[in-house]
Design an enzyme around this catalytic site. Sequence first.
Site, PDB file in Angstrom:
ATOM      1  N   ASN A 223       0.845  -1.199   0.000  1.00  0.00           N
ATOM      2  CA  ASN A 223       0.000   0.000   0.000  1.00  0.00           C
ATOM      3  C   ASN A 223       0.876   1.243   0.000  1.00  0.00           C
ATOM      4  O   ASN A 223       2.109   1.154  -0.075  1.00  0.00           O
ATOM      5  CB  ASN A 223      -0.958  -0.019   1.195  1.00  0.00           C
ATOM      6  CG  ASN A 223      -0.220  -0.174   2.513  1.00  0.00           C
ATOM      7  OD1 ASN A 223       0.583   0.671   2.903  1.00  0.00           O
ATOM      8  ND2 ASN A 223      -0.476  -1.290   3.207  1.00  0.00           N
ATOM      9  N   LYS A 303       9.533 -16.674 -10.462  1.00  0.00           N
ATOM     10  CA  LYS A 303       8.780 -15.590 -11.063  1.00  0.00           C
ATOM     11  C   LYS A 303       7.689 -16.142 -11.983  1.00  0.00           C
ATOM     12  O   LYS A 303       7.935 -17.010 -12.827  1.00  0.00           O
ATOM     13  CB  LYS A 303       9.719 -14.680 -11.871  1.00  0.00           C
ATOM     14  CG  LYS A 303       9.007 -13.535 -12.575  1.00  0.00           C
ATOM     15  CD  LYS A 303       9.977 -12.702 -13.395  1.00  0.00           C
ATOM     16  CE  LYS A 303       9.225 -11.618 -14.157  1.00  0.00           C
ATOM     17  NZ  LYS A 303      10.140 -10.814 -15.002  1.00  0.00           N
ATOM     18  N   LYS A 351     -14.023   0.400  15.417  1.00  0.00           N
ATOM     19  CA  LYS A 351     -12.778  -0.351  15.620  1.00  0.00           C
ATOM     20  C   LYS A 351     -12.309  -0.265  17.074  1.00  0.00           C
ATOM     21  O   LYS A 351     -11.756  -1.227  17.623  1.00  0.00           O
ATOM     22  CB  LYS A 351     -11.690   0.192  14.697  1.00  0.00           C
ATOM     23  CG  LYS A 351     -11.864  -0.177  13.233  1.00  0.00           C
ATOM     24  CD  LYS A 351     -10.728   0.377  12.393  1.00  0.00           C
ATOM     25  CE  LYS A 351     -10.888  -0.023  10.930  1.00  0.00           C
ATOM     26  NZ  LYS A 351      -9.791   0.524  10.090  1.00  0.00           N
TER      27      LYS A 351
END
Length: 421
Positions: A223, A303, A351
Amino acid sequence: MSFDLSVTSSKKIILAVTGGIAAYKSAILVRRLKDFGFDVRVVMTRGAQAFITPLTFQALSGHPVHTELLDAEAESGMGHIELARWADLLLVAPASCDILAKFACGLADDLLSTLYLATNAPVWVAPATNQQMWAAPATQRNLKTLVEDGVHVIMPASGSQACGDVGLGRMPEPEDLAYQVMEYFHKQQRAIAEKFGLLAGKRVVITAGPTREAIDPVRYISNHSTGKMGFALAAACYAAGAKVTLISGPVSLDTPNGVKRLKVSSAIQMLDESMQMLDKGCDIFIATAAVADYRVAEVAEHKIKKAGDELAVSLIKNPDIVATIAQQEKRPFMVGFAAETRNIEEYAAGKLVAKKLDMIACNDVSRADIGFASDENAMIVFFADQYHMEKRELEKASKQDIAQQLVEAISDAINQEQQPV
């Protein structure tokens, strides 16, 4: 290693320059001290002025250079007594054998030797001299006297000298001297923080940055987290007197001064390190890391070659690090972070309860001005019901300022918890 320049921005240094070819290094030293945030004023002996001009130091320090003891113009402003009181440190670099002898004997026949007797500030000397003069019994006697009087002697380096000799006597490099001065003031500040800081004696563990979940040896899921908020919090907690361990995903940030850093890549690795730190003792756990929610079920050994227009990858859920820590028997004070793009307060409050946290800080990462890569932030802080504390809105500010406000919020909550019912 990165230093908090706020520690040095209020510190005042007198750099005294005596006669010797090493005086040219002192010009660089002024620049380096200024880079670290110090306010520097320069005193020059007559011998020093034979090697380098006062105008050079005036331009570099931004202040007039002090050269004479009995200077009517200087006395009308900052006289030698006021100058002696002004300093937080008197640094003599280079220090000639002549000035070492004057200091040792208590002579006061010029501005510098008078300052030495008049100041209560710590005195450091960085001798620079011919190797034979350094080794002379008289010089060594003078140095012994100065050490006994509390003067900090910075040992000279060894190498070739301007006179052609080789041996001890070279003034250390300006960068090394400036770094030593910086470390001194940080250690001084640390000693105060460990005794009186908001988090004095607390053991703090912070997770920061993103995690990377491998797909194959060259690809991963991650991210946009940069780790800036977590690293700012690590620095703020350390400045508040805490012993700080920073568990960091892959980021390109310097480790804050005094902070122990553990580098990890995946969410599983971050959880493992967090659990180990919990076993070693943790009073406050701050989860700022942007942990990937999912990881690849089976990481390819080699890969993956391009084949066709689509690639199907099976994902499985990662463990929730902050919720896992919060469920432990030896549970520290738990601080969570919620980076949301909508319904910010609603999701954060949910949360807080669902993960059994003590405190949660939330922000809107959809805003470009306070998103992941920004140097600024704005947050809303919620506390668990047992603390009876109202939510706090932290207005947009630098992440360093936000970190300081979060430390204050943590300290207030801990103190509230410790209040007798």
